[in-house]
Each structure stands twice: as C-alpha cells, then as structure tokens.
Write a protein that holds these residues in place. Structure first.
Motif, mmCIF file in Angstrom:
data_model
loop_
_atom_site.group_PDB
_atom_site.id
_atom_site.type_symbol
_atom_site.label_atom_id
_atom_site.label_comp_id
_atom_site.label_asym_id
_atom_site.label_seq_id
_atom_site.Cartn_x
_atom_site.Cartn_y
_atom_site.Cartn_z
ATOM 1 N N UNK A 1 0.812 -1.223 0.000
ATOM 2 C CA UNK A 1 0.000 0.000 0.000
ATOM 3 C C UNK A 1 0.843 1.270 0.000
ATOM 4 N N UNK A 2 2.128 1.130 -0.346
ATOM 5 C CA UNK A 2 3.018 2.283 -0.362
ATOM 6 C C UNK A 2 2.838 3.064 -1.659
ATOM 7 N N UNK A 3 2.191 4.215 -1.558
ATOM 8 C CA UNK A 3 1.932 5.038 -2.745
ATOM 9 C C UNK A 3 3.200 5.722 -3.263
ATOM 10 N N UNK A 4 4.292 5.663 -2.482
ATOM 11 C CA UNK A 4 5.534 6.332 -2.876
ATOM 12 C C UNK A 4 6.647 5.316 -3.152
ATOM 13 N N UNK A 5 6.278 4.098 -3.462
ATOM 14 C CA UNK A 5 7.300 3.081 -3.734
ATOM 15 C C UNK A 5 8.191 3.531 -4.893
ATOM 16 N N UNK A 6 9.497 3.423 -4.702
ATOM 17 C CA UNK A 6 10.464 3.880 -5.713
ATOM 18 C C UNK A 6 10.904 2.698 -6.577
ATOM 19 N N UNK A 7 10.418 2.643 -7.794
ATOM 20 C CA UNK A 7 10.752 1.557 -8.709
ATOM 21 C C UNK A 7 12.077 1.870 -9.401
ATOM 22 N N UNK A 8 13.002 0.907 -9.370
ATOM 23 C CA UNK A 8 14.335 1.098 -9.951
ATOM 24 C C UNK A 8 14.237 0.887 -11.468
ATOM 25 N N UNK A 9 13.846 1.938 -12.156
ATOM 26 C CA UNK A 9 13.563 1.839 -13.582
ATOM 27 C C UNK A 9 14.801 1.488 -14.407
ATOM 28 N N UNK A 10 15.942 2.071 -14.065
ATOM 29 C CA UNK A 10 17.157 1.816 -14.846
ATOM 30 C C UNK A 10 17.540 0.338 -14.795
ATOM 31 N N UNK A 11 17.498 -0.247 -13.607
ATOM 32 C CA UNK A 11 17.846 -1.657 -13.489
ATOM 33 C C UNK A 11 16.877 -2.521 -14.292
ATOM 34 N N UNK A 12 15.586 -2.225 -14.187
ATOM 35 C CA UNK A 12 14.594 -3.003 -14.916
ATOM 36 C C UNK A 12 14.823 -2.923 -16.423
ATOM 37 N N UNK A 13 15.190 -1.734 -16.886
ATOM 38 C CA UNK A 13 15.408 -1.549 -18.320
ATOM 39 C C UNK A 13 16.673 -2.257 -18.784
ATOM 40 N N UNK A 14 17.745 -2.112 -18.022
ATOM 41 C CA UNK A 14 19.013 -2.739 -18.400
ATOM 42 C C UNK A 14 18.893 -4.265 -18.389
ATOM 43 N N UNK A 15 18.167 -4.808 -17.411
ATOM 44 C CA UNK A 15 18.005 -6.266 -17.311
ATOM 45 C C UNK A 15 16.881 -6.800 -18.204
ATOM 46 N N UNK A 16 16.125 -5.893 -18.836
ATOM 47 C CA UNK A 16 14.958 -6.281 -19.642
ATOM 48 C C UNK A 16 13.983 -7.109 -18.823
ATOM 49 N N UNK A 17 13.670 -6.615 -17.629
ATOM 50 C CA UNK A 17 12.762 -7.336 -16.746
ATOM 51 C C UNK A 17 11.313 -7.228 -17.210
ATOM 52 N N UNK A 18 10.552 -8.275 -16.952
ATOM 53 C CA UNK A 18 9.101 -8.220 -17.059
ATOM 54 C C UNK A 18 8.568 -8.172 -15.629
ATOM 55 N N UNK A 19 7.693 -7.215 -15.350
ATOM 56 C CA UNK A 19 7.183 -7.003 -13.997
ATOM 57 C C UNK A 19 5.665 -7.040 -14.039
#
Length: 350
Positions: A271-289
C-alpha cells in the motif's frame, strides 16, 4: 449471530452482530462451515486497512452451505455446499462474465470487490454471510473436495496460481518464491506442478522453510539470498521470482534475484503510494514485472479440477484449526508466526 469484528489496531472481537439479510433477489445467505485468516487480513489487524470503519465483520475466505437464495439465483439452491471466492463480481458486465471480477464495471473500488474490508460488504469470519450476485460469487464444491481444501481455494491458492501463471513459468526454469506463508507455499507447489526445474524459497521463519523443503523446495539459509541464488544458478539468477509478501524490501529482492530477461510477479499486497521503482535496473536487465489482484472466479475452474483429481493439495498449508470463538487469539498467533503457524482455519460451529 456471532462474528469476528474489527475495533482498531490489534483489536479483533468475537461479537454478537445482526443476522445477514438478502439485499435483493440475486443474493444468497450462506451458513459458514469453514473460514480462514488470510495474510492480507493482518493489514487490517495492524490498522493498515482500506476503510476507517470500526465494528465491521472481517474475513474473505469461506465455505459453507446455502440456507437461502433469492428468486433470481439460478445456479444454487438451499442445501448446496459452496465456496465463496474472495473477489466479488457482478452478473451483468462482460468482464465478470469472463470471471475477471477485479475488472468489474459495476462494483467500484476495493471496498465493494472483497468481503471484510469495511462496512459496505461485511466479511465471512462469521456464522453466516450474505453473498451478492450469488450466481457469479458462489461455486459448487465437488464431493471429492473437503471443506479444508475448498477454503484454501477461495483466495490463497487462487492468488498463488494467478501469480505463477502471470510469471509464465515454463518447464525447466528456475523459480524463486519470496515469502513462504500460505500463498508462497502454494506458489511453490504450483511452480513445481507447472514443470519448474528447481524452486528456491526465502523466508525468515525456520518452520516455514522446513515446510517448503518437505515439498521439494531448495530453501535459502544464507544471509544474502540474492548471492546464494546466483551461486546456485551459475551466477545468473533465477528465471522467475514470485513475491508473496508485499513489503518494499521483498519486491526489491525479487527484482535483484532474477537474471537478465527475468520475470517478476508480485502478489503480496503493498500500500506504499511512494514506492520507488528502480527503472534503470529493470530496463538494463529487460525485466518483465507483473502485479495485480487475483480474480478468483477466473482461476477457480482450473484449481477445482486439479484438486479434485489429486494433482493439487491446497489443504497442505493448513497448520491450525481453531474455533471461531477464539478468533482474537488466532489473529495473535497468525501475527506472531509462532508454533510453526502457516494457515489458520476457523470453525464457526465449534
């Protein structure tokens, strides 16, 4: 009737409340024979609920027997043994017609889409519960299924299956399950059923790690679980992570523990409305979330059949059966994670 009601943080009471009534001709009244405590009920217990209401009946995982059905209910009659999906849909919109009740167009917001989050839709930790749109929100229990197996299907097993399915687990892949409570235990069971080559499990509670190990999970004992899983996978990380806790730190661990092009599926409630998603890591690793709330009605036909044929054992996560009258003590036990507790089932008839 008697029910468990919420009166503030860590204040659950066994109370006398009014008997439920049919709200319209599409509803039904169910006598509850088994009801369980869900990990997400602890959010309410801790005072982190979805409503500021007090005195409402809690709970959303129940099975029972139909005692009354409205005149417009076609699929169920008095005496039918039924399970009550935790998610609530209508009988009118196309999404609910497909079983995708979390996308219901008629019911707006979480308070109308799940029992026991507030006063709008009273919960099922009670002797009786009113079920709206009963043709959509009740499933007949096959004779082969026990009440204990069926009550786990109402939410925990369905959410675990939803998480594993959205992660697209394929044969020969490695899967890390983070959080080995009931949903995590079931997610591990589902991953193995889907053909995962190896399932790793992470949890701080020794008894839960032992329970997972007994079903073939390779449990992580190291202080750095990411390093341990990478070591076991040749430095790569697992193909998939299923996160079943909902804490910021465990969602972060899920993203770190998968390999490049890995897939992360989050079913823990955050329920954390301010969760900080690590966008750079997700993009570099080509993650599916993937993240979302399970539409139980969509998953149930598959799970009922798997359970009926013995492929799935949802009742294996049940560790305690306690009278509903001792519900306050049951919440304390669930919250403490003592005595090797995993899934607690409450008996309103005891």
């Amino acid at each position: 009737m008697k029910a468990l009601t919420f009166h503030g943080p860590r204040d659950i009471r066994y109370s006398e409340v009014p008997d439920p009534q049919l709200q319209d001709d599409r509803a039904a009244i169910i006598e509850v024979t088994r009801v369980s405590i869900c990990g997400s009920d602890l959010h309410i217990y801790h005072g982190e609920g979805f409503s500021e209401d007090l005195g409402f009946c809690v709970g959303h995982e129940a099975v029972g027997v139909v005692v009354e059905a409205g005149s417009a209910v076609d699929r169920h009659r008095a005496g039918d043994r039924v399970l009550i999906p935790a998610s609530v849909g209508c009988t009118r919109c196309p999404e609910c017609g497909e079983g995708r009740t979390s996308m219901c167009r008629t019911r707006s917001g979480a308070l109308e889409k799940c029992y026991g989050l507030g006063s709008r839709l009273q919960g099922s930790q009670a002797q009786f519960v009113a079920v709206p749109d009963a043709d959509r929100n009740l499933f007949t229990i096959p004779d082969e299924l026990s009440d204990d197996a069926a009550v786990v299907l109402t939410d925990a097993a369905s959410t675990a299956w939803y998480g594993a399915r959205r992660a697209r687990i394929s044969p020969c892949e490695s899967v890390t399950v983070i959080g080995l409570g009931p949903i995590g235990q079931l997610a591990a069971q589902h991953a193995l059923l889907m053909g995962a080559a190896e399932v790793f499990g992470i949890d701080p509670v020794p008894e839960r790690r032992q329970m997972a190990a007994a079903q073939g999970v390779r449990v992580v004992e190291a202080e750095d679980p990411v390093a341990q899983v990478r070591e076991w996978t040749g430095g790569l990380g697992s193909h998939v992570a299923v996160e079943a806790v909902g804490a910021d730190v465990t969602i972060e661990t899920a993203q770190r523990i998968v390999r490049r092009t890995g897939r992360v599926s989050v079913v823990g409630v955050n329920q954390n409305k301010k969760y900080s998603f690590h966008m750079e890591r997700a993009q570099v690793k080509e993650l599916e979330f993937a993240i979302g709330l399970c539409s139980v009605q969509f998953e149930l036909p598959t799970l009922i059949e798997l359970t009926r044929t013995g492929r799935l054992k949802p009742e294996a996560v049940i560790t305690h059966c306690i009278p509903l009258s001792e519900g306050a003590e049951a919440y304390e036990l669930m919250d403490s994670r003592a005595e090797g507790v995993c899934k607690i089932v409450l008996d309103p008839r005891a």
